[in-house]
Design a protein around this motif. Structure first.
Motif, short mmCIF file in Angstrom:
data_model
loop_
_atom_site.label_atom_id
_atom_site.label_comp_id
_atom_site.label_asym_id
_atom_site.label_seq_id
_atom_site.Cartn_x
_atom_site.Cartn_y
_atom_site.Cartn_z
N ALA A 92 -7.81 33.84 20.24
CA ALA A 92 -7.06 32.72 19.65
C ALA A 92 -6.15 32.06 20.69
CB ALA A 92 -6.22 33.23 18.47
N LYS A 93 -5.51 32.87 21.51
CA LYS A 93 -4.60 32.32 22.53
C LYS A 93 -5.38 31.51 23.58
CE LYS A 93 -0.73 35.56 22.36
NZ LYS A 93 0.09 36.53 23.10
N GLU A 94 -6.54 32.05 23.93
CA GLU A 94 -7.38 31.34 24.91
C GLU A 94 -7.75 29.95 24.38
OE1 GLU A 94 -11.45 32.75 26.41
OE2 GLU A 94 -10.11 34.48 26.59
N LEU A 95 -8.17 29.91 23.11
CA LEU A 95 -8.52 28.62 22.50
C LEU A 95 -7.31 27.71 22.43
CD1 LEU A 95 -10.79 29.52 19.45
CD2 LEU A 95 -11.44 28.27 21.50
N SER A 96 -6.18 28.29 22.04
CA SER A 96 -4.96 27.50 21.90
C SER A 96 -4.59 26.85 23.23
CB SER A 96 -3.84 28.41 21.39
OG SER A 96 -2.62 27.75 21.42
N ARG A 97 -4.68 27.64 24.29
CA ARG A 97 -4.37 27.10 25.63
C ARG A 97 -5.37 26.01 26.00
NH1 ARG A 97 -3.99 32.51 27.25
NH2 ARG A 97 -1.82 33.18 27.25
N GLY A 98 -6.66 26.33 25.80
CA GLY A 98 -7.72 25.41 26.21
C GLY A 98 -7.67 24.10 25.45
N LEU A 99 -7.41 24.18 24.15
CA LEU A 99 -7.47 22.97 23.32
C LEU A 99 -6.10 22.32 23.14
CD1 LEU A 99 -9.81 24.34 20.46
CD2 LEU A 99 -10.47 22.99 22.45
N GLY A 100 -5.05 23.04 23.54
CA GLY A 100 -3.70 22.52 23.36
C GLY A 100 -3.32 22.40 21.90
N LYS A 101 -3.80 23.33 21.09
CA LYS A 101 -3.51 23.29 19.65
C LYS A 101 -2.67 24.50 19.24
CE LYS A 101 -5.91 19.63 19.04
NZ LYS A 101 -5.35 18.36 18.65
N PRO A 102 -1.84 24.35 18.18
CA PRO A 102 -0.96 25.45 17.79
C PRO A 102 -1.68 26.62 17.12
CG PRO A 102 -0.70 23.60 16.30
CD PRO A 102 -1.64 23.15 17.38
N LEU A 103 -1.01 27.76 17.16
CA LEU A 103 -1.53 28.96 16.51
C LEU A 103 -0.81 29.20 15.20
CD1 LEU A 103 -1.69 31.49 19.49
CD2 LEU A 103 -3.62 30.53 18.25
N VAL A 104 -1.54 29.69 14.21
CA VAL A 104 -0.93 30.06 12.93
C VAL A 104 -1.24 31.53 12.66
CG1 VAL A 104 -0.74 29.47 10.48
CG2 VAL A 104 -1.50 27.73 12.11
N PRO A 105 -0.23 32.42 12.78
CA PRO A 105 -0.50 33.84 12.53
C PRO A 105 -0.54 34.12 11.03
CG PRO A 105 1.65 33.49 13.61
CD PRO A 105 1.17 32.16 13.14
N VAL A 106 -1.62 34.75 10.58
CA VAL A 106 -1.85 34.92 9.14
C VAL A 106 -1.90 36.42 8.80
CG1 VAL A 106 -3.63 34.65 7.36
CG2 VAL A 106 -3.07 32.72 8.85
N ASN A 107 -1.31 36.78 7.67
CA ASN A 107 -1.42 38.15 7.18
C ASN A 107 -2.76 38.30 6.44
OD1 ASN A 107 -1.12 40.07 4.68
ND2 ASN A 107 0.35 40.81 6.19
N HIS A 108 -3.53 39.26 6.86
CA HIS A 108 -4.88 39.47 6.35
C HIS A 108 -4.89 39.72 4.83
CE1 HIS A 108 -9.01 41.19 6.71
NE2 HIS A 108 -8.58 41.99 5.75
N CYS A 109 -3.97 40.54 4.34
CA CYS A 109 -3.96 40.91 2.92
C CYS A 109 -3.61 39.70 2.05
CB CYS A 109 -2.97 42.03 2.65
SG CYS A 109 -3.15 43.43 3.76
N VAL A 110 -2.64 38.93 2.50
CA VAL A 110 -2.24 37.74 1.74
C VAL A 110 -3.38 36.72 1.74
CG1 VAL A 110 -0.57 35.85 1.61
CG2 VAL A 110 0.22 38.14 2.17
N ALA A 111 -4.13 36.68 2.84
CA ALA A 111 -5.28 35.76 2.89
C ALA A 111 -6.32 36.15 1.83
CB ALA A 111 -5.91 35.78 4.28
N HIS A 112 -6.54 37.47 1.65
CA HIS A 112 -7.46 37.93 0.60
C HIS A 112 -7.02 37.38 -0.76
CE1 HIS A 112 -10.48 40.73 2.11
NE2 HIS A 112 -9.59 41.32 2.90
N LEU A 113 -5.70 37.36 -0.97
CA LEU A 113 -5.20 36.90 -2.28
C LEU A 113 -5.28 35.38 -2.41
CD1 LEU A 113 -2.34 38.27 -4.35
CD2 LEU A 113 -2.40 35.84 -3.97
N GLU A 114 -4.82 34.70 -1.38
CA GLU A 114 -4.74 33.24 -1.49
C GLU A 114 -6.11 32.56 -1.57
OE1 GLU A 114 -2.37 32.05 -2.67
OE2 GLU A 114 -0.55 31.92 -1.49
N VAL A 115 -7.11 33.19 -0.96
CA VAL A 115 -8.43 32.56 -1.01
C VAL A 115 -9.00 32.57 -2.43
CG1 VAL A 115 -10.03 34.50 -0.53
CG2 VAL A 115 -10.47 32.24 0.45
N GLY A 116 -8.37 33.36 -3.30
CA GLY A 116 -8.75 33.37 -4.71
C GLY A 116 -8.59 31.98 -5.34
N LYS A 117 -7.75 31.15 -4.73
CA LYS A 117 -7.56 29.79 -5.25
C LYS A 117 -8.88 29.02 -5.30
CE LYS A 117 -2.72 29.06 -4.05
NZ LYS A 117 -1.79 28.72 -2.98
N LEU A 118 -9.79 29.39 -4.40
CA LEU A 118 -11.10 28.73 -4.39
C LEU A 118 -11.88 29.03 -5.67
CD1 LEU A 118 -12.34 29.17 -0.70
CD2 LEU A 118 -11.73 27.03 -1.85
#
Ligand code: ATP
Ligand code: FE2
Length: 348
Positions: A92-118
């Motif tokens: 992720a850091k390599e891509l961020s440096r290469g593309l000049g785009k920000p990083l968003v650190p995500v909690n894996h467990c919360v992602a399991h829950l929030e994707v339920g919105k789909l």
């Protein structure tokens, strides 16, 4: 229009997903498996390093986007196996440096829950049953609270451990499910619900002893394992629904692929007038689309101009677009033991 790239690498799966305005465009992955024995963290990390570029290209191809269109890069910061998480954050850091785009650190467990919105959830109680994690989670007073959890091992690891003992490779869950379908006799096992928590290691020892005694058929043991342990999960999930007054149950995690667990949850929900939600398999198991999905929500929240913007937790998490990502990149680290209830939530 916002395009977020997500990277998943907490355990056995290396995944790269793309989400555009809440829609999953791609969800590429490569999973580390074994013929016999469990996950060796260093081997899984090696696997992630080897497949990273290929999975990344596949994800962009399927999504039909090019690198330049990516607005931010979300990655699983934790919890998980440290060697595997390191591969993800480095990529992720390599891509961020290469593309000049920000990083968003995500909690894996919360992602399991929030994707339920789909699947249509708004404010669910989640029964999160995966390999390493077994928790009953719900949002209350500004945080995702853990209403109950395993006191020792996760339910998937418990099943995998028993599977390994009887000679089945990793992952053991799907094979145990097949065996259970042919089980006919229910064998009594310890039932260990302690308040809102559960414990599995005693049941595991008991199952192994029963198997080693050669007095029981493996199919019957697999069947009894599922009936007993899933009942424990459903019991605690039901009590969390009763306590919180919520009306939605969401299943998440790899063990949620099990059709008997789904059936038991459905029955419980029907009996108490709650709605049951279960995402499709590709979003249940470890996957990067859910990381991108939550990453997008966090990214949009942090970009929203509000008077108290400086106080927002996400300001600490996200690298603002105006600054060079490399300024803060070095400070971002993995969080192998990050807990669901430690996550600052400012998007709900
Ligand atoms: P987490 O990091 O969220 O703890 P994980 O790394 O354990 O996740 P998942 O993909 O969520 O990964 O779950 C994998 C687990 O799911 C394994 O333990 C596997 O045996 C179990 N599993 C997969 N399919 C089934 C099934 N049909 N029945 C029971 N267990 C299953
Ligand atoms: Fe997971």
């Amino acid at each position: 229009m916002t395009i977020i790239l997500g990277i998943e690498s907490t355990a056995h799966t290396f995944g790269v997903g793309v989400v555009r305005d809440g829609k999953v465009l791609s969800n590429a992955k490569s999973a580390y498996t074994t013929e016999s024995g469990g996950i060796i963290p260093m081997d899984a990390a090696k696997h992630h390093k080897e497949v990273a570029e290929e999975v990344y290209s596949e994800s962009l191809n399927v999504a039909r986007i090019n690198e330049g269109e990516i607005d931010a890069i979300a990655f699983s910061q934790g919890p998980g196996l440290a060697p595997c998480l390191i591969q993800g954050i480095n990529f992720a850091k390599e891509l961020s440096r290469g593309l000049g785009k920000p990083l968003v650190p995500v909690n894996h467990c919360v992602a399991h829950l929030e994707v339920g919105k789909l699947t249509g959830t708004k404010d669910p109680v989640m029964l999160y049953a995966s390999g390493a994690n077994t928790q009953i989670i719900a949002y209350a007073s500004g945080k995702f609270r853990v209403f109950g959890e395993t006191l020792d091992v996760g339910v998937g690891n418990f099943i995998d451990n028993f599977a390994r003992h009887v000679g089945i490779g990793f992952p053991g869950g799907p094979e145990i499910e097949k065996l259970a379908k042919n089980g006919k006799n229910f064998i009594e096992l310890p039932y260990t619900v302690k308040g809102m928590d559960i414990a599995l290691s005693g049941i595991l020892t008991n199952l192994k002893q029963k198997f080693d005694s050669k007095k029981y058929k493996l199919e019957d043991l697999a069947y009894s394992l599922q009936e007993t342990v899933f009942a424990m999960l459903v019991e605690t999930a039901e009590r969390a629904l009763a306590h919180t007054g919520k009306k939605e149950l969401l299943l998440g995690g790899g063990v949620a692929c099990n059709s008997r667990l789904q059936e038991m949850c459905k029955i419980m929900c029907k009996e108490r007038g709650a709605k049951f939600f279960c995402p499709e398999r590709s979003l249940l198991v470890d996957n990067a689309a859910m990381i991108a999905f939550l990453g997008e929500i966090m990214f949009k929240t942090s970009s929203r101009p509000t008077p108290d913007f400086t106080r927002r937790i996400s300001k600490k998490l996200l690298l603002p677009r105006s600054r060079s990502p490399t300024q803060k990149l070095e400070k971002l680290d993995i969080m192998p033991r990050q807990r669901t209830d430690d996550v600052g939530v400012d998007w709900r």
